[in-house]
Enzyme design. Structure first.
Site, PDB file in Angstrom:
ATOM      1  N   ASN A  49      -0.403 -10.938  -0.815  1.00  0.00           N
ATOM      2  CA  ASN A  49       0.920 -11.995  -0.633  1.00  0.00           C
ATOM      3  C   ASN A  49       1.104 -12.348   0.903  1.00  0.00           C
ATOM      4  OD1 ASN A  49       1.920  -9.731   0.277  1.00  0.00           O
ATOM      5  ND2 ASN A  49       3.615  -9.688  -1.152  1.00  0.00           N
TER       6      ASN A  49
ATOM      7  N   GLU B 127       7.302  -7.865   3.506  1.00  0.00           N
ATOM      8  CA  GLU B 127       6.855  -8.663   2.434  1.00  0.00           C
ATOM      9  C   GLU B 127       7.220 -10.152   2.929  1.00  0.00           C
ATOM     10  OE1 GLU B 127       5.123  -7.713   0.280  1.00  0.00           O
ATOM     11  OE2 GLU B 127       5.641  -5.937  -0.789  1.00  0.00           O
TER      12      GLU B 127
ATOM     13  N   ASP C 212       4.163   2.387   7.946  1.00  0.00           N
ATOM     14  CA  ASP C 212       5.365   2.187   6.889  1.00  0.00           C
ATOM     15  C   ASP C 212       5.037   3.571   5.919  1.00  0.00           C
ATOM     16  OD1 ASP C 212       2.665   1.689   5.642  1.00  0.00           O
ATOM     17  OD2 ASP C 212       3.019  -0.332   5.260  1.00  0.00           O
TER      18      ASP C 212
ATOM     19  N   HIS D 164       1.566  -9.953   3.238  1.00  0.00           N
ATOM     20  CA  HIS D 164       2.488  -8.854   4.002  1.00  0.00           C
ATOM     21  C   HIS D 164       1.406  -8.198   4.989  1.00  0.00           C
ATOM     22  CE1 HIS D 164       1.511  -5.453   0.752  1.00  0.00           C
ATOM     23  NE2 HIS D 164       0.643  -5.411   1.782  1.00  0.00           N
TER      24      HIS D 164
HETATM   25  P1  PGA Z   1      -5.467  -2.600   0.883  1.00  0.00           P
HETATM   26  O1  PGA Z   1      -3.888  -3.120   1.517  1.00  0.00           O
HETATM   27  O2  PGA Z   1      -6.123  -2.071   2.170  1.00  0.00           O
HETATM   28  O3  PGA Z   1      -5.217  -1.395   0.198  1.00  0.00           O
HETATM   29  O4  PGA Z   1      -5.933  -3.929   0.567  1.00  0.00           O
HETATM   30  C1  PGA Z   1      -3.730  -3.965   2.618  1.00  0.00           C
HETATM   31  C2  PGA Z   1      -2.339  -4.308   2.815  1.00  0.00           C
HETATM   32  O5  PGA Z   1      -1.549  -4.133   1.868  1.00  0.00           O
HETATM   33  O6  PGA Z   1      -1.833  -4.386   4.023  1.00  0.00           O
END
Ligand code: PGA
Length: 229
Positions: A124, A131, A65, A126
């Site tokens: 959350n 999302e 992404d 995702h």
């Molecule tokens: P993080 O994010 O590794 O910074 O906890 C994980 C994600 O959002 O996929």
């Protein structure tokens, strides 16, 4: 399924899996995440690749992404450049980002399809920037980021206002078509969402729950976790 409760060890095991994939298929296409979670994996990957003189010249790297309207220093491409591409002297022609082309999925297919995709999981639920309420049959697309995601990523920006509101992400199908997936979940803050995703119902509200449909998925955690299946 790997069982471990140590982040360094889990990251090392996952890095070894990536190296094995590359040795088995030197033309592998890899899907790569950013964020806090994969840092140790990338560190181990660099160390093993150097030590074992692994040939990376045929490997294609696909960022999962990217933010839209982001300053270069905070772009995921910059993160990947610093965390893996530059340390391993990867040819930039083999490094792809969903922001650089209209049809990322067609590009991935032309390159032979993703062999191995590494994922983190958001608080959350995702995966990449899919999302909650992202349809299961989604391909690479633009998204509006959840406020919880923007807040979680604030530490990479001078202030919350600087965190972009929009991004481009591989879709759920892009990810599910990867021949293998490694999911990393580190920190106790991910226990509840991982349990909901894997031991609850499969639903758009928790995009990671769609991963339960994948036939070749490994989960690495730094806490006790059992996928009840
Ligand atoms: P993080 O994010 O590794 O910074 O906890 C994980 C994600 O959002 O996929």
């Amino acid at each position: 399924m790997p069982t471990t409760t140590d982040k360094e060890n889990a990251s090392l095991q996952a890095a070894r899996e990536v190296i094995e994939q590359i040795k088995k298929k030197p033309q592998s296409c890899l899907g790569l995440p950013t964020g806090r979670t994969p840092r140790a994996l990338y560190r181990h990957l660099i160390a093993i690749a150097r030590e074992e003189k692994v040939d990376l010249t045929g490997v294609r790297f696909f960022g999962l992404d990217e933010y839209i309207d982001v300053r270069q220093e905070s772009a995921f491409k910059t993160y990947l450049n610093q965390s893996i591409y530059q340390p391993l002297a990867i040819d930039q022609n083999n490094c792809f980002s969903p922001i650089m082309i209209d049809d990322y999925d067609a590009l991935i297919k032309r390159q032979g399809g993703l062999d191995l995709t590494i994922l983190g999981i958001g608080g959350n639920g995702h995966i990449a920037f899919n999302e909650p309420r992202t349809p299961e049959f989604s391909w690479t697309h633009c998204v509006t980021l959840d406020e919880s995601t923007r807040t979680a990523n604030q530490e990479f920006f001078p202030s919350l206002d600087d965190v972009p509101r929009r991004a481009v992400t591989m879709g759920i199908q892009t990810i599910l078509e990867s021949r293998k997936i490694i999911l990393l979940a580190f920190s106790k803050s991910k226990i509840a969402i991982l349990n909901r995703a894997f031991n609850g119902s499969v639903e758009e509200a928790i995009p990671a729950s769609f991963l339960t449909k994948h036939p070749n998925l490994e989960i690495y955690t730094d806490f006790e976790f059992t996928w009840l299946k």
